[in-house]
Design a protein around this motif. Structure first.
Motif, mmCIF file in Angstrom:
data_model
loop_
_atom_site.group_PDB
_atom_site.id
_atom_site.type_symbol
_atom_site.label_atom_id
_atom_site.label_comp_id
_atom_site.label_asym_id
_atom_site.label_seq_id
_atom_site.Cartn_x
_atom_site.Cartn_y
_atom_site.Cartn_z
ATOM 1 N N LEU A 41 0.868 -1.256 -0.115
ATOM 2 C CA LEU A 41 0.071 -0.124 0.011
ATOM 3 C C LEU A 41 0.901 1.147 0.088
ATOM 4 C CD1 LEU A 41 -2.657 -1.175 2.472
ATOM 5 C CD2 LEU A 41 -2.759 -1.169 0.163
ATOM 6 N N LEU A 42 2.031 1.317 0.827
ATOM 7 C CA LEU A 42 2.800 2.415 0.682
ATOM 8 C C LEU A 42 3.677 2.510 -0.509
ATOM 9 C CD1 LEU A 42 4.124 1.844 4.374
ATOM 10 C CD2 LEU A 42 2.791 3.649 3.594
ATOM 11 N N ALA A 43 3.916 1.533 -0.964
ATOM 12 C CA ALA A 43 4.444 1.454 -2.407
ATOM 13 C C ALA A 43 3.658 2.088 -3.636
ATOM 14 C CB ALA A 43 5.170 0.274 -2.689
ATOM 15 N N ASP A 44 2.331 1.703 -3.398
ATOM 16 C CA ASP A 44 1.524 2.050 -4.414
ATOM 17 C C ASP A 44 0.904 3.439 -4.155
ATOM 18 O OD1 ASP A 44 2.353 -0.174 -5.688
ATOM 19 O OD2 ASP A 44 0.327 -1.265 -5.003
ATOM 20 N N ALA A 45 0.971 4.085 -3.108
ATOM 21 C CA ALA A 45 0.227 5.306 -2.794
ATOM 22 C C ALA A 45 0.644 6.549 -3.479
ATOM 23 C CB ALA A 45 0.362 5.703 -1.321
ATOM 24 N N ASP A 46 -0.100 7.251 -3.904
ATOM 25 C CA ASP A 46 0.575 8.677 -4.729
ATOM 26 C C ASP A 46 0.611 9.772 -3.696
ATOM 27 O OD1 ASP A 46 -2.007 9.196 -4.246
ATOM 28 O OD2 ASP A 46 -2.646 9.832 -6.207
#
Length: 545
Positions: free
Chosen positions: A267-272
Motif C-alpha cells: 500500500l505504501l509503495a503504490d500510494a500517490d
C-alpha cells in the motif's frame, strides 16, 4: 526553605503529581521536599521499574488533561546506574521525565570516592540535558529543565543535586516560570498551499501516525483529517488508538511484524501521497527504511526537523501537529466520510481483511492469539493494555483493538524487557478507574518480580497475563532462522500462580479459552492482582509474527 524544597515546589508548579524511586542518604531531603510540595512519592523495588511507573502515570494523567513531567529519584552511584536503562527508554520513547539524583559536594568528592562517579558524563548521551544544581540559581535551573523536558519531542532531563544544596537554606524564593505561555507554531507559505493541493488531488493517499501525535493528544484531529480526505491510517504500536481501530479507515498498528508488513508495504509503495503525522520511525524495524520511492509525494507534519534519514519526504510542515492538521482539514467536510473511493474499496478493504485473517485465533482453540482475542472480548473497551518486549508483544500489538490513544503502552523504541508491569502499575495509580491488563512473557515477569510487591500494597484489581512457554521465543525464532544452534534461550517453568499467592495476589493456571474469559472477569472483582499463567507450546509463535 531548603534548596530541595524549591526544586520540589518548581516541579509542583509545573503540574507534576508523582515521584518514584528508592531513597538513599544523599536524597532524603529531596524525597521529603517532594512529599511536602504535594508530589506523591512511591517507593519501588528497582529504579528501572520506578521510571516505567513514572511513564505509566504520565500517560494516565495525560488522558485526563494533565501534561506535566514525571519524576524519578535515585541516590548516587548504584541508584543512578540502575536507572540508566529506563532513562534511555524515556529518551527514545519521548517521555518527559525529570531524573533527580543525589551527589556529594564537589569539595568532598576530591578526597572521598565511595560510590562517587560523574553522573552527568554517564547520562549525557541519553538525556536532553543535564544540570548540576547550584545554590542561588535553582529557579533558573528548574525552569530550563522543565521547559527542555516538555518542549519539541519530550524527554528526560537530569538534575544532579549536591547534598549541601538540597539540605541548606536557600537564598531564593519560588518565582513564576520564566518561559511564559507558548504560542502554537504553524507552518505557512507555499509549502502549506502545495500540501493542500496534494491532499485535494490524491487518488491513493495513506497516512502514518506515531508517538509525536500521541504526545500532543491529536487523535480527534487525525480522525477528522482522515475522514475529510478518505485517508486510511497506519499507526506505530505506541500510536494505536489515535483513531479507533474499529474505524473503517484504520489499518491498525505496525512496526515489528513481517506478516503485517506483507499487507501494508504494498500500500505504501503504490500510494500517490503519504502523510506522516507525528511519525518517528525510531519505533519501526529496519525494513521500514525507504518504504516508498523518491518520486512519491510525502507530506510530513512534525514538531521537530527530522534528521534520521530513514525515508524520503517532499514537503515538511514543521510546527505544532494539532493546529497544522486543523489548517489542512476542510471545515465543511470534517467528520464526514465521502462516498467510498476505488482505493478504499479495491486495496484498503482487502488489506484489512487479510490482516484480520492473518492474526485470527488459532484453529486448534488455544495459543497466544486465542489468549489475546479472548481477553480483548472479555475486558471492557476502556481497558489499558501494556506489553513487554518479546514475541508476544508483536502478536498482541497486531491483535489488540485499541479504541483510545495511550491504551496500549509499551517500550516501542528502546524495546526493553521488564517494562510492561511497571507501566501498567503507574497508569493504574494515576487513573485507577480504568481496568489494566499486562501482557508479559515468563522471562520478562521473572526479571521484574519485585513489582508484584508494589501491586500487592495498592490493593486494586489488576490483571497480569503471563505467556508461559519456557523460552525467549523471539530470539529462539531468530536463532533457527539463522541456522544457529539452540543456545541460551530455553529454561524450566516457574510456578507463577504460587508466586502470585506468595506476593499476596491470586494466581491460576489457564489452558483453555473459556477458563481464560471466566478468570479475567473474576479478576476485575478482586481487591488484589491476578496472575493468569497461560501455558502455551514452546514454539507457539511459529508462523504467527
Amino acid at each position: 526553605m531548603r534548596g530541595a524544597d524549591l526544586i520540589a515546589q518548581k516541579l509542583h508548579q509545573a503540574g507534576s503529581q508523582y515521584a518514584f524511586g528508592i531513597p538513599g542518604g544523599e536524597v532524603l531531603a529531596l524525597m521529603d521536599a517532594l512529599n511536602l510540595a504535594g508530589l506523591k512519592f512511591n517507593l519501588v523495588k528497582h529504579e528501572n521499574a520506578g521510571g516505567f511507573m513514572a511513564e505509566g502515570a504520565w500517560h494516565g494523567l495525560a488522558r485526563q488533561g494533565t501534561d506535566a513531567p514525571v519524576v524519578l529519584l535515585a541516590t548516587l552511584g548504584p541508584g543512578v546506574t540502575n536507572a540508566v536503562n529506563v532513562v534511555a527508554n524515556a529518551f527514545q520513547d519521548r517521555v518527559p521525565m525529570i531524573f533527580l539524583t543525589g551527589c556529594v559536594d564537589a569539595a568532598e568528592a576530591e578526597t572521598y570516592t565511595h560510590q562517587v562517579m560523574d553522573h552527568q558524563q554517564l547520562l549525557r548521551p541519553i538525556v536532553k540535558a543535564s544540570f548540576k544544581a547550584s545554590a542561588g540559581a535553582l529557579n533558573a535551573m528548574m525552569d530550563k529543565a522543565i521547559s527542555i523536558a516538555m518542549s519539541g519531542q519530550p524527554g528526560p532531563v537530569h538534575i544532579d543535586v549536591p547534598i549541601s544544596v538540597a539540605e541548606s537554606e536557600s537564598t531564593e524564593t519560588q518565582k513564576a516560570p520564566n518561559y511564559g505561555v507558548r504560542a502554537a507554531q504553524l507552518p505557512f507559505g507555499d509549502v502549506l498551499e502545495q500540501a493542500r493541493d496534494l491532499l485535494g488531488s490524491a487518488q491513493r493517499p495513506i497516512a502514518i501516525a506515531g508517538v509525536d501525535a500521541v504526545n500532543v493528544d491529536a487523535g480527534n484531529e487525525i480522525e477528522a483529517f482522515c475522514e475529510a480526505y478518505q485517508i486510511p491510517l497506519i499507526t506505530s504500536y505506541k500510536g494505536k488508538g489515535l483513531i479507533p481501530e474499529n474505524h473503517k479507515l484504520s489499518l491498525g498498528g505496525a512496526g515489528l511484524s513481517p506478516k503485517a508488513d506483507k499487507s501494508l508495504m504494498p500500500l505504501l509503495a503504490d500510494a500517490d501521497l503519504v502523510v506522516l503525522i507525528g511519525y518517528d520511525p525510531i519505533e519501526m524495524r529496519v525494513n521500514w527504511r525507504n518504504p516508498w520511492s523518491e518520486d512519491t509525494s510525502v507530506i510530513e507534519l512534525t514538531p521537530v526537523l527530522r534528521s534520521h534519514g530513514m525515508h524520503h519526504v517532499s514537503h515538511t510542515l514543521e510546527g505544532d501537529i494539532k493546529p497544522t492538521l486543523l489548517s489542512l482539514t476542510p471545515e465543511d467536510e470534517t467528520g464526514v466520510v465521502p462516498e467510498e473511493s476505488d482505493w478504499l474499496r479495491d486495496r484498503i478493504a482487502p488489506a484489512k481483511d487479510k490482516l484480520k485473517a492473518d492474526f485470527a485465533a488459532e484453529e486448534s482453540g488455544w495459543g497466544p492469539a486465542t489468549v489475546f482475542h479472548g481477553l480483548r472480548e472479555a475486558l471492557p473497551d476502556t481497558t489499558v493494555a501494556t506489553a513487554d518486549s518479546g514475541a508476544h508483544r508483536i502478536l498482541v500489538s497486531q491483535i489488540w483493538e485499541s479504541l483510545y490513544p495511550r491504551t496500549m503502552l509499551q517500550s516501542s523504541a528502546l524495546c526493553t524487557m521488564a517494562c510492561a508491569l511497571p507501566l501498567g502499575i503507574g497508569h493504574k495509580m494515576a487513573k485507577p478507574e480504568d481496568p489494566v491488563v499486562v501482557f508479559v512473557g515468563d522471562a520478562g515477569l521473572e526479571m521484574g518480580l519485585g513489582d508484584l510487591a508494589v501491586l500487592r500494597d495498592m490493593q486494586v484489581p489488576f490483571i497480569v497475563c503471563v505467556l508461559v512457554d519456557e523460552s525467549l521465543s523471539l530470539i529462539e525464532l531468530k536463532q533457527r532462522a539463522n541456522q544457529n544452534p539452540n543456545l541460551g534461550v530455553d529454561f524450566s517453568a516457574t510456578n507463577f500462580p504460587a508466586l502470585a499467592e506468595a506476593y499476596g495476589g491470586h494466581g491460576v493456571w489457564v489452558d483453555d479459552a473459556e477458563s481464560l474469559k471466566q478468570e479475567a472477569k473474576a479478576a476485575l472483582e478482586r481487591d488484589t492482582f491476578t496472575v493468569l499463567a497461560c501455558r502455551i507450546d514452546r514454539r507457539a509463535y511459529d508462523g504467527k509474527l
